[in-house]
Write a protein that holds these residues in place. Sequence first.
Motif, PDB file in Angstrom:
ATOM      1  N   TYR A 264     -15.733   3.014  -0.380  1.00  0.00           N
ATOM      2  CA  TYR A 264     -14.426   3.657  -0.564  1.00  0.00           C
ATOM      3  C   TYR A 264     -13.257   2.710  -0.351  1.00  0.00           C
ATOM      4  CZ  TYR A 264     -17.180   7.930  -0.540  1.00  0.00           C
ATOM      5  OH  TYR A 264     -18.098   8.900  -0.846  1.00  0.00           O
ATOM      6  N   ASN A 266     -12.775   0.484   2.280  1.00  0.00           N
ATOM      7  CA  ASN A 266     -12.463   0.043   3.637  1.00  0.00           C
ATOM      8  C   ASN A 266     -13.102  -1.300   3.984  1.00  0.00           C
ATOM      9  OD1 ASN A 266     -10.840   2.331   4.688  1.00  0.00           O
ATOM     10  ND2 ASN A 266     -12.699   3.499   4.240  1.00  0.00           N
ATOM     11  N   THR A 267     -14.331  -1.510   3.554  1.00  0.00           N
ATOM     12  CA  THR A 267     -14.958  -2.820   3.772  1.00  0.00           C
ATOM     13  C   THR A 267     -14.270  -3.879   2.921  1.00  0.00           C
ATOM     14  OG1 THR A 267     -17.051  -1.653   4.128  1.00  0.00           O
ATOM     15  CG2 THR A 267     -17.158  -4.030   3.881  1.00  0.00           C
ATOM     16  N   PRO A 314     -21.333  -2.135   4.284  1.00  0.00           N
ATOM     17  CA  PRO A 314     -21.469  -0.875   5.022  1.00  0.00           C
ATOM     18  C   PRO A 314     -22.935  -0.476   5.160  1.00  0.00           C
ATOM     19  CG  PRO A 314     -20.910  -0.419   2.753  1.00  0.00           C
ATOM     20  CD  PRO A 314     -20.962  -1.923   2.878  1.00  0.00           C
ATOM     21  N   ASN A 346     -19.928  -2.264   8.474  1.00  0.00           N
ATOM     22  CA  ASN A 346     -19.094  -1.065   8.552  1.00  0.00           C
ATOM     23  C   ASN A 346     -20.016   0.148   8.667  1.00  0.00           C
ATOM     24  OD1 ASN A 346     -17.070   0.831   8.444  1.00  0.00           O
ATOM     25  ND2 ASN A 346     -16.209   0.140   6.484  1.00  0.00           N
ATOM     26  N   GLY A 347     -19.569   1.122   9.461  1.00  0.00           N
ATOM     27  CA  GLY A 347     -20.342   2.349   9.596  1.00  0.00           C
ATOM     28  C   GLY A 347     -19.509   3.428  10.256  1.00  0.00           C
ATOM     29  N   THR A 348     -19.584   4.616   9.733  1.00  0.00           N
ATOM     30  CA  THR A 348     -18.815   5.723  10.311  1.00  0.00           C
ATOM     31  C   THR A 348     -19.527   6.290  11.536  1.00  0.00           C
ATOM     32  OG1 THR A 348     -17.831   6.253   8.184  1.00  0.00           O
ATOM     33  CG2 THR A 348     -17.844   8.002   9.819  1.00  0.00           C
ATOM     34  N   TRP A 349     -20.875   6.230  11.530  1.00  0.00           N
ATOM     35  CA  TRP A 349     -21.597   6.626  12.748  1.00  0.00           C
ATOM     36  C   TRP A 349     -22.556   5.500  13.124  1.00  0.00           C
ATOM     37  CZ3 TRP A 349     -21.716   9.059   8.057  1.00  0.00           C
ATOM     38  CH2 TRP A 349     -22.936   9.162   7.373  1.00  0.00           C
ATOM     39  N   SER A 351     -24.104   2.345  12.791  1.00  0.00           N
ATOM     40  CA  SER A 351     -24.012   1.153  11.943  1.00  0.00           C
ATOM     41  C   SER A 351     -25.182   0.213  12.215  1.00  0.00           C
ATOM     42  CB  SER A 351     -22.693   0.427  12.195  1.00  0.00           C
ATOM     43  OG  SER A 351     -22.539  -0.632  11.296  1.00  0.00           O
ATOM     44  N   LYS A 377     -15.531   0.474  12.341  1.00  0.00           N
ATOM     45  CA  LYS A 377     -15.864   1.898  12.404  1.00  0.00           C
ATOM     46  C   LYS A 377     -15.022   2.626  11.360  1.00  0.00           C
ATOM     47  CE  LYS A 377     -18.694   1.909  16.033  1.00  0.00           C
ATOM     48  NZ  LYS A 377     -20.093   2.380  15.969  1.00  0.00           N
ATOM     49  N   SER A 378     -15.556   2.754  10.180  1.00  0.00           N
ATOM     50  CA  SER A 378     -14.907   3.444   9.061  1.00  0.00           C
ATOM     51  C   SER A 378     -13.799   2.627   8.420  1.00  0.00           C
ATOM     52  CB  SER A 378     -14.376   4.825   9.475  1.00  0.00           C
ATOM     53  OG  SER A 378     -15.414   5.631   9.965  1.00  0.00           O
ATOM     54  N   ALA A 379     -12.804   2.223   9.208  1.00  0.00           N
ATOM     55  CA  ALA A 379     -11.687   1.436   8.667  1.00  0.00           C
ATOM     56  C   ALA A 379     -11.241   0.424   9.706  1.00  0.00           C
ATOM     57  CB  ALA A 379     -10.525   2.353   8.274  1.00  0.00           C
TER      58      ALA A 379
END
Length: 401
Positions: A264, A266-267, A314, A346-349, A351, A377-379
Amino acid sequence: MYNVKKVNEDLYWIGASDRRLALFENIYPIPRGVSYNSYVILDEQTVLLDTVDKAVSGQFFENLEHVLGERKLDYIIVNHMEPDHCAIVEEVVRRYPEVKVVGNAKTFTMMKQFFTFDVDAHAVVIKEGDTISTGKHTLAFAMIPMVHWPEAMVTYDAYDKVLFSADAFGTFGALNGNVFADEVNFKEEWLDDARRYLVNIVGKYGVQVQAALKKALTLDIAMICPLHGPIWREDLGWFIEKYQKWSTYTPEDHNVLILYASIYGNTENAADVLAGKLADAGEKNIAVYDVSVTDPSYLVAEAFRCDRIVFACPTYNAGLFPKMETLLHELAAHNLQKRKVAVLENGTWASTAGKQMKEILSSMKNMEICENTVTVKSALKENQLEQLDQIVDFMTKETIA
């Protein structure tokens, strides 16, 4: 209509180019097309050196018939049995039934697998160091196994000091009238495709390429005639030096390469911020690629060119983003080594991308891997900029030998 180029007094180029083919070997994009080179020596006896891909066989036979005129064809030398160079060997034999087919033992094993004609009735089996005299020309043969098939060999014409190098010293790109490297802007317009050709086709076999180069360097070579791309008659040392670097996995340029995957954006943002920081630190000619957009063959070539690489990826389904995973395995398969590398995940939960990237990178030889993994973390947040600075510091320190 025939399209023939005279190379020297007795030697003719009778190949052809294909600008319609989208993928070489059905895998590597070739937006500039590709040439299939074939050569004829007119001596007391006539010699054809390799043929072409079936797609351009019509042009090839017009060229061959024009050059031979009323003469018969005495020999066909098969330096490489891959179908883009030997697809029409059987048709040549049917048209010239008295021809002798020259190759090594492995050549004829493969030839019998590809074709149905009576191979043994035409075969002249040669080995390392054998020669054939055609009049004033004496042709000598040397084996170059795994450059890039096991039967590959080269032919050296001692009279004109010409090396017919098979796939070695080849490049992607159609020939546009100019068949000599000194007639085109090779360093600006052809070098990238020469690098991409070599490292993708035979990058895995650096040791074998080195062995072939050692044999070649014992010869007095005035001209190199490859099976793809332009003929070399000037500045041979410059191009041979490129092969020395590529086949020993020695970085060609002191540049940072950033390879990122981003779902999306962010990375991608983190990669761009890192690139800006590297530029602020004095780095020039930084290269940044989205691995989802650029074909892996270009990225493998860039990894061979640059001495420092950052991988940003990610986590995806608890693993690596598929395009990055594919690229990393491609780099490992092509034996990439001797690089400084850093990792950004990168990882939202949960990673896990950083750990998995490092596992693949650790399997490669002589890789200096940055201990610090930047975890987004996400961004990317402002308090993580110092972590990017750690990569900058690592990348701007003295490069490994």
